[in-house]
Design an enzyme around this catalytic site. Sequence first.
Site, PDB file in Angstrom:
ATOM      1  N   GLU A  54       0.821  -1.215   0.000  1.00  0.00           N
ATOM      2  CA  GLU A  54       0.000   0.000   0.000  1.00  0.00           C
ATOM      3  C   GLU A  54       0.857   1.267   0.000  1.00  0.00           C
ATOM      4  O   GLU A  54       0.489   2.292   0.550  1.00  0.00           O
ATOM      5  CB  GLU A  54      -0.955   0.014   1.204  1.00  0.00           C
ATOM      6  CG  GLU A  54      -1.970  -1.113   1.230  1.00  0.00           C
ATOM      7  CD  GLU A  54      -2.925  -1.065   0.048  1.00  0.00           C
ATOM      8  OE1 GLU A  54      -3.064   0.022  -0.538  1.00  0.00           O
ATOM      9  OE2 GLU A  54      -3.515  -2.101  -0.272  1.00  0.00           O
ATOM     10  N   GLY A  55       2.011   1.177  -0.639  1.00  0.00           N
ATOM     11  CA  GLY A  55       2.959   2.299  -0.654  1.00  0.00           C
ATOM     12  C   GLY A  55       3.895   2.180   0.532  1.00  0.00           C
ATOM     13  O   GLY A  55       3.445   2.116   1.680  1.00  0.00           O
TER      14      GLY A  55
END
Length: 242
Positions: A54-55
């Site tokens: 998610e980054g």
Amino acid sequence: MEYATECAVCKVYGSETLDYVADEAVQLHGGAGFIKEYKVEQMYRDSRINRIFEGTNEINRLLIPTHLYRKAANGEVNLEEMVQKALSELQAPSSEFTGVLGREQEAVTAFRRIFLVCAGIAFQTFGEKLQEEQETLMKLADIAIHLYASESAVFRTLKVIERNGLEKEKIKANLAAIYIDEAILNVEVIAKSLISGALTGEKMTQAVYLIGRECSRFIQEGSNIRKHEVADHLNKHGQYKV
């Protein structure tokens, strides 16, 4: 996009808090913490991925101050005016705390001032090249994360105190105070490190002095007593229950 900054803060803070808790749990188990028969071993492995997907947390940190500067560039916020107001308040600090969690509420405001002043210093020093100064952006993000977490802890606690009374929610009040105790020290160190990397000479000396003076207002006695009261409460109930 209105929620992008909050999402980045929550992702970084949540994943790194989980990592810390899982690591401490393994440490408490000793060698058994590495044995598959104990669930803590899986918790330790599973927690690690959260800082990557998610980054990555590094990318999310860079997003936090970047959103603010982008809004300023687009004219959505008057960053210069906000910075000047924050600087004026740092130069003439209030000396009194009033009401329930008065120190904690004022500390949240102080963290916001410090963030804004540091954001102003960073932009004034590096200008358009600020996006290349990842160390500075990361430190700005860390101050913002402490600000967000502090505000959440304090105002959620105030809501429950308003509903149930301070006597019934003393442990939660202690938890909020404990978080602020630690956040004060962290914010001061991060801000001073950012300033020393961006300014030189008398400007650096003056800015470091202002930050130190502001943070010292919130140093409060009895931090260990508060921690002991929380620990005693948890031991009494035999579980994490506040």
